[in-house]
Design a protein around this motif. Structure first.
Motif, short mmCIF file in Angstrom:
data_model
loop_
_atom_site.label_atom_id
_atom_site.label_comp_id
_atom_site.label_asym_id
_atom_site.label_seq_id
_atom_site.Cartn_x
_atom_site.Cartn_y
_atom_site.Cartn_z
N ASP A 22 8.61 -16.20 -3.40
CA ASP A 22 9.65 -15.77 -2.35
C ASP A 22 10.93 -16.45 -2.46
OD1 ASP A 22 10.13 -14.43 0.21
OD2 ASP A 22 9.73 -16.59 0.90
N VAL A 61 9.25 -12.22 -5.57
CA VAL A 61 8.61 -11.37 -4.59
C VAL A 61 9.44 -11.59 -3.22
CG1 VAL A 61 6.51 -10.51 -3.63
CG2 VAL A 61 6.64 -11.54 -6.00
N SER A 62 10.31 -10.55 -2.91
CA SER A 62 11.06 -11.05 -1.55
C SER A 62 11.13 -9.74 -0.79
CB SER A 62 12.55 -11.23 -2.09
OG SER A 62 13.59 -11.45 -1.31
N SER A 81 10.36 -7.88 -6.99
CA SER A 81 9.81 -6.91 -6.28
C SER A 81 10.78 -7.02 -5.05
CB SER A 81 8.19 -7.19 -5.82
OG SER A 81 7.81 -6.13 -4.79
N HIS A 84 9.75 -6.14 0.54
CA HIS A 84 8.31 -6.38 0.92
C HIS A 84 7.37 -5.43 0.00
CE1 HIS A 84 9.77 -9.10 4.12
NE2 HIS A 84 10.67 -8.00 4.53
N GLY A 85 7.55 -5.35 -1.07
CA GLY A 85 6.96 -4.40 -1.95
C GLY A 85 7.17 -3.02 -2.16
N LYS A 181 3.76 -7.56 -0.19
CA LYS A 181 4.03 -8.62 -1.33
C LYS A 181 2.47 -8.57 -2.32
CE LYS A 181 7.82 -11.09 0.78
NZ LYS A 181 8.31 -12.31 1.35
N ASP A 208 4.42 -13.58 3.86
CA ASP A 208 3.87 -13.81 2.52
C ASP A 208 2.59 -13.83 2.59
OD1 ASP A 208 6.45 -14.22 1.18
OD2 ASP A 208 6.61 -16.02 2.67
N GLY A 211 0.42 -11.81 0.12
CA GLY A 211 0.82 -12.63 -1.30
C GLY A 211 -0.40 -13.52 -1.58
#
Length: 251
Positions: A22, A61-62, A81, A84-85, A181, A208, A211
């Motif tokens: 993140d 991944v943010s 990413s 959020h995906g 995520k 997160d 994730g």
């Protein structure tokens, strides 16, 4: 999820790991406005070294867009990413976020007027998503959250994404598939050079948690950054400085 009082620090990142990170609150300290964050040069160098050591198995991944991540942290230009995906880039493959509906333009204009009543509140346009920040205007939190909840029915297919001093209006799925995520991490894990490695994910926010659950399901290493709280993470680091030391030592 079990309540957490104290978690051990994560083990070193070894050559068999795939590292997912993140950004805000994990790699970078929060700032009053999202565009005011500072990126230490040593962090860029550590990420580049880890990217080389892990043969490319390092990804961001943010909640930020990939375009903004590149501005903040490139070089290196890492797999990423964003939102959020909702969007993902790996090499030349780019999965774009859904197109924003026309109704979002009207919601955005109304949000700007609400935020203007609270100096320091920020409306962040993310294209397909809209983020309402009150880090620099704590008194605005209640009104901005109420506005987002009231606006949600006007945006079919959207969901609320709460975070640290922010709430977002964002699409719930991309092309009919859940977007978060965790889903992004699992998608990376199906592709080389991530495939076959042990996933490691560090993040600080409730955004997160998906994730953490994803890497736990693969026997990976989930790292909560920041104060102890209820979380699915198995390890913890106290803040961004500790994250920098951890990845710096591994690099």
């Amino acid at each position: 999820m079990a309540a957490i009082t104290a978690l051990p620090p994560p083990p070193p990142i070894d050559d068999g790991c795939a590292l997912f990170l993140d950004v805000d609150g994990t790699l970078l300290e929060f700032a009053p406005r999202p565009d005011e964050v500072e990126v230490p040069q040593q962090l860029r160098e550590a990420l580049a070294a880890l990217h080389a050591r892990l043969q490319g198995a390092v990804a961001l991944v943010s909640g930020r867009s990939i375009a903004v991540l590149d501005i903040l942290l490139a070089p290196p230009r890492l797999p990423a990413s964003g939102l959020h995906g909702l969007e993902r880039r790996h090499g030349r493959r780019i999965h774009h976020a859904p197109r924003a509906p026309e109704a979002l333009d009207r919601v955005r204009s109304e949000a700007v007027r609400v935020a203007a009543r609270h100096p320091g509140a920020v409306v962040e346009d993310k294209g397909a998503a809209l983020a309402l920040h009150w880090r620099a205007a704590p008194q605005a939190g209640g009104e901005l959250q109420a506005f987002a909840r009231a606006a949600l029915p006007r945006l079919p297919g959207y969901r609320l994404q709460p975070g640290n001093d922010v709430i977002e209006l964002r699409p719930a799925v991309r092309r009919g598939v859940r977007a978060d995520k965790g889903a992004a991490i699992l998608a990376f894990m199906q592709e080389p050079p991530f495939a076959g490695r042990r996933p490691v994910f560090a993040g600080d926010d409730i955004t997160d948690e998906a994730g953490f659950a994803a890497v736990n399901s693969r026997g990976g290493i989930s790292v909560l950054v920041g104060p102890p709280r209820e979380s699915a993470a198995h390890f913890a680091l106290a803040g961004t400085a500790e994250v920098h030391a951890w990845i710096g030592a591994s690099a």
